[in-house]
Design an enzyme around this catalytic site. Structure first.
Site, PDB file in Angstrom:
ATOM      1  N   SER A 293       0.845  -1.199   0.000  1.00 32.77           N
ATOM      2  CA  SER A 293       0.000   0.000   0.000  1.00 32.77           C
ATOM      3  C   SER A 293       0.872   1.238   0.000  1.00 32.77           C
ATOM      4  O   SER A 293       2.018   1.203   0.456  1.00 32.77           O
ATOM      5  CB  SER A 293      -0.874   0.029   1.249  1.00 32.77           C
ATOM      6  OG  SER A 293      -0.114   0.443   2.370  1.00 32.77           O
ATOM      7  N   ASP A 294       0.337   2.339  -0.477  1.00 33.14           N
ATOM      8  CA  ASP A 294       0.991   3.611  -0.195  1.00 33.14           C
ATOM      9  C   ASP A 294       0.838   3.839   1.318  1.00 33.14           C
ATOM     10  O   ASP A 294      -0.002   3.222   1.969  1.00 33.14           O
ATOM     11  CB  ASP A 294       0.351   4.739  -1.000  1.00 33.14           C
ATOM     12  CG  ASP A 294       1.325   5.912  -1.178  1.00 33.14           C
ATOM     13  OD1 ASP A 294       2.254   6.050  -0.357  1.00 33.14           O
ATOM     14  OD2 ASP A 294       1.148   6.684  -2.132  1.00 33.14           O
ATOM     15  N   CYS A 295       1.687   4.722   1.879  1.00 29.55           N
ATOM     16  CA  CYS A 295       1.767   4.749   3.343  1.00 29.55           C
ATOM     17  C   CYS A 295       0.463   5.203   3.984  1.00 29.55           C
ATOM     18  O   CYS A 295      -0.035   6.287   3.701  1.00 29.55           O
ATOM     19  CB  CYS A 295       2.970   5.566   3.772  1.00 29.55           C
ATOM     20  SG  CYS A 295       4.462   4.676   3.277  1.00 29.55           S
ATOM     21  N   SER A 297      -2.440   3.916   3.418  1.00 35.87           N
ATOM     22  CA  SER A 297      -3.590   3.876   2.500  1.00 35.87           C
ATOM     23  C   SER A 297      -4.819   3.201   3.103  1.00 35.87           C
ATOM     24  O   SER A 297      -5.936   3.626   2.844  1.00 35.87           O
ATOM     25  CB  SER A 297      -3.245   3.091   1.232  1.00 35.87           C
ATOM     26  OG  SER A 297      -2.512   3.855   0.352  1.00 35.87           O
TER      27      SER A 297
END
Ligand SMILES: *[C@@H]1O[C@H](CO)[C@@H](O)[C@H](O)[C@H]1NC(C)=O
Ligand SMILES: *[C@@H]1O[C@H](CO)[C@@H](O)[C@H](O)[C@H]1NC(C)=O
Length: 773
Positions: A293-295, A297
């Site tokens: 995931s993006d941080c 997310s």
């Protein structure tokens, strides 16, 4: 009240963090399966066994809690099996970066080579350069890892399509064209990942790269919309022929070890909860690696987008969708309760952990001290060869936009003094853009130019914002007494950045006033240098007769100033080309940044995006870039007629040729690779590099791009010489359009190829041969 896992977690983390920091700079390696490890001899520690079997063996030994702890980017490790903690988050967009918690410069490892920002490297249109930079970056990454100062999992590159010129992160990308982005992704990922020499089998990784952010993420913060809440409404057609193109290439051809899902929603579904992760990225493209995931997310889609009624639902959505690792802590907190509540199964958790652990094993992290690339160390950071490549990359990145009457190059011997003026004239950190590290050294433009001629210096604007009172008059005075002026203006991260999109395309504040006034006062030639990640509407300078030449240098990296000087004084013949369209300001006045459509809409007056669809006025077109030489093209070989044989049943064939476009999976594709040979002549008196750009113009009537770059190759052509370039077009990949359902089709009829000043037309028809069995 029972002690919740979340209240235990911080103290555990603290202990681990202390243990890890004690190791930094020390001699002993923090690798699993080392000598004396409690797991030595177990199957998962045996490099000779297949990765799959080793991963399965390890997973089988872990408790649910241990597995859940591995779903997040800072797992604490499993001491009873000798598995140390690990930080997954490192970045290496254009050099090992200090963004992300995995990289710690210092001690014998003070710095790393800082290449030009990606948008600049893209301007080189040189795929071998992209791969070579990846190789250098991974050498330095391995050196840092050996010194216990970095991880091996790098969340780079960013291959989102640079859709809108206002995007603050456009600088991180290879530009607006799917074909260039795809080629960049494949080349850079190969450079990072492929072990050369001493490689132990194909699946081994030197470092693990990550193509991000899947998908259609290219709005950060504009006019009340931000990436944490934005729902990108994207047609199937645009997804297939624009947004997903670089991701597919990165996975299928680049064999990347990771894909990152993004914050935004696509058509109402948060990217990290999108079942297409499992269906398309892993299923169709066959990702061999992990999805991260993006941080934060997951927390973002739960807390900000209210997707999922309980946190356990959000955790389940992510895991079921196919996300394997979360940058953050949400899954560590809620995956176990999601399991207890029956929202996920233990198999879902195993599925995720298998993917992350397998990548660590391919990297050699479960082989004790017997690490690959052990020989790389401090002397490999910022080596002479690496720094020369940074200079070479900066030179190749420079785009000559205007050169009135051959004003450039300047001859240093004829100049007593050159005035170097502008807010970016002595730039250092500005030159390395974002997602940067600590560079080996800087050569600012002022320093670079001063190595050729005597200089006088004035900033003119105290910063790029250039608002209110500014020392413009002083700069004008300095210009008046010099033989030539180099004006270095543009942007920096205070104007365009992650979380910061622009509202207009103009030079900020009073910069234009500075440029015009200085150029007017200068008795000699004025060279305008634009340092920026994104396009700037400099039409005023294009038409100003006092401005002799304009260069776009992007964010050229640590050696930028030396490269700029080499181009201005003719030691290097520029050959870069724009990887994005430079629109006039009026374009963004008409186009909301939130509109994701690539295609124009005549009924609303929406003009479409990028050179592929937009046909209105531009400041400079995609692909523009001059040289000190003149190159001409002749076509040596190209198809005059092509036919495609159909496969499948009669009905399928009939249906398939509807609208005169054959479904690619109903075409017999083998043997449909067509050679195109072009001769390039250098009619100038200087050696130079030239990129042959082959555009394809499909038959009308398919809502397709008006023009699409299908092949490009950069060649070096000595003065007065001719070089032949062999390209190959594959009908089933290059000559296809996406229909409204996102299905690829080969259109029948009259096609053209456009190469420089040449146009070549050929006919493509479906063959009426008997049915293929
Ligand atoms: C024809 O193709 C379309 C999609 O392109 C599909 O929806 C339809 O079912 C097909 N019809 C037949 C008869 O195969
Ligand atoms: C592409 O880049 C590589 C690496 O810097 C360089 O050796 C090569 O000459 C470049 N190609 C051209 C045609 O300039």
């Amino acid at each position: 009240m029972a002690i919740s896992p979340s209240s235990l977690f911080p103290s555990l983390l603290l202990v681990v963090a202390l243990a890890a920091s004690a190791l930094v700079g020390g001699g002993s390696a923090a690798f699993a399966c080392g000598r004396g490890s409690p797991a030595a001899g177990l199957p998962f520690c045996q490099p000779g066994l297949p990765i799959r079997a080793r991963a399965r063996d390890l997973i089988g030994r872990l408790t649910v809690a241990e597995k859940v702890a591995m779903l997040v980017s800072r797992p604490a490790g499993v001491p009873r099996l000798g598995i140390p903690s690990y930080q997954w988050w490192s970045e290496a967009l254009h050099g090992v970066a200090k963004v992300g918690d995995g990289v710690h410069f210092g001690g014998e490892y003070p710095a790393a080579t800082s290449f030009p920002q990606v948008i600049s490297s893209a301007a080189s249109f040189n795929a071998s350069l992209w791969e070579l930079m990846g190789k250098v970056v991974s050498d330095e990454a391995r050196a840092l890892y050996n010194g216990l100062r970095a991880g091996l999992t790098y969340w780079s590159p960013n291959v989102n399509i640079y859709r809108d010129p206002r995007w603050g992160r456009g600088q991180e990308t290879p530009g607006e064209d799917p074909a260039v982005s795809a080629r960049y992704a494949v080349a850079y990922v190969r450079g990072l990942q492929q072990p050369s020499g001493g490689a132990r089998g194909f699946s081994r990784l030197k470092v693990a790269a990550c193509c991000k952010h899947y998908t259609a993420y290219d709005l950060d913060n504009w006019n009340g919309y931000d990436r944490f809440h934005f729902n990108a409404k994207v047609s199937k057609q645009d997804l297939e022929d624009t947004y997903n193109v670089p991701f597919k290439a990165c996975v299928v051809d680049g064999k990347v070890a990771s894909v990152m899902c993004s914050y935004n929603q696509v058509n109402g579904v948060p990217s990290c909860a999108d079942p297409n992760l499992r269906r398309i990225v892993r299923g169709q493209w066959r990702l061999n690696g992990y999805i991260v995931s993006d941080c934060d997310s997951v927390s973002v889609f739960y807390n900000e987008q209210h997707y999922g009624s309980r946190p356990e639902d959000a955790a389940a959505y992510a895991l079921k969708a196919g996300m394997d690792l979360e940058c953050g802590g949400f899954l560590g907190q809620y995956a176990e309760s999601a399991l207890r509540q029956g929202k996920v199964s233990e198999a879902d958790i195993d599925f995720a952990v298998t993917h992350t652990v397998a990548v660590q094993m391919r990297l050699g992290m479960f082989e004790g001290d017997n690490q690959p690339f052990r020989d790389l160390g401090p002397r490999d950071l910022c080596s002479g060869a690496h720094q020369s490549l940074a200079l070479e990359a900066a030179r190749q990145a420079i785009v000559l936009l205007k050169n009135r009457a051959g004003a450039l190059p300047l001859s240093p011997s004829r100049l007593r003094t050159v005035a170097v003026i502008g807010p970016n004239s002595d730039a250092t950190t500005t030159m390395i853009g974002n997602y940067a590290g600590i560079p080996c050294a800087y050569t600012s433009p002022l320093k670079g130019i001063s190595s050729y001629v005597k200089t006088v210096h004035a900033v003119g604007c105290t910063g790029v914002a250039c608002a209110r009172e500014q020392p413009i008059d002083a700069a004008v005075e300095v210009a008046r007494h010099a033989d030539a002026v180099v004006l270095v203006v543009g942007l920096d991260q205070s104007i365009e950045a992650e979380g910061r999109d622009r509202l207009d395309l103009l030079l900020p504040g009073r910069q234009q006033e500075l440029v015009t006034a200085v150029a007017k006062a200068s008795p000699g030639p004025t060279v305008l240098v634009i340092m920026s990640g994104s396009p700037v509407d400099v039409s005023f300078a294009e038409v100003d007769p006092n401005i002799a030449a304009i260069l776009w240098v992007g964010y050229p990296g640590q050696a930028g100033g030396a490269a700029i000087a080499d181009v201005i004084f003719g030691a290097y013949n520029p050959g870069g080309k724009l990887p994005v369209t430079w629109y006039p300001q009026s374009y963004v006045d008409r186009v909301p940044m939130t509109n994701m459509a690539m295609r124009p809409n005549p009924s609303t007056g929406y003009p479409g995006r990028t050179y592929r669809f937009y046909t209105g006025p531009v400041v400079y077109p995609f692909g523009h870039g001059l040289s000190y030489s003149k190159f001409t093209h002749t076509l040596a070989l190209a198809p005059s007629q092509l036919s495609v044989q159909l496969v499948g049943s009669r009905t399928e064939q009939l249906n398939s040729t509807l609208n005169r476009a054959v479904r690619v999976n109903h075409a017999r594709c083998d043997g449909l690779a067509v050679p195109v040979n072009v001769d390039v002549a250098n009619a100038g008196d200087r050696d130079g590099a030239h990129t042959v750009l082959v555009y394809w113009r499909p038959p009308a009537g398919h809502a397709a791009a008006t023009r699409q770059l299908v092949a490009f190759e950069k060649v070096h052509v000595p003065a007065g010489n001719r070089v032949s370039v062999a390209l190959v077009l594959d009908v089933c990949t290059h000559l296809t359009v996406a229909d409204a359902y996102g299905i690829r089709r080969i259109p029948m009829g009259e096609h053209s190829l456009e190469i420089g000043e040449l146009t070549h037309t050929f006919l493509l028809e479906a063959d009426t041969l008997p049915r293929y069995k």
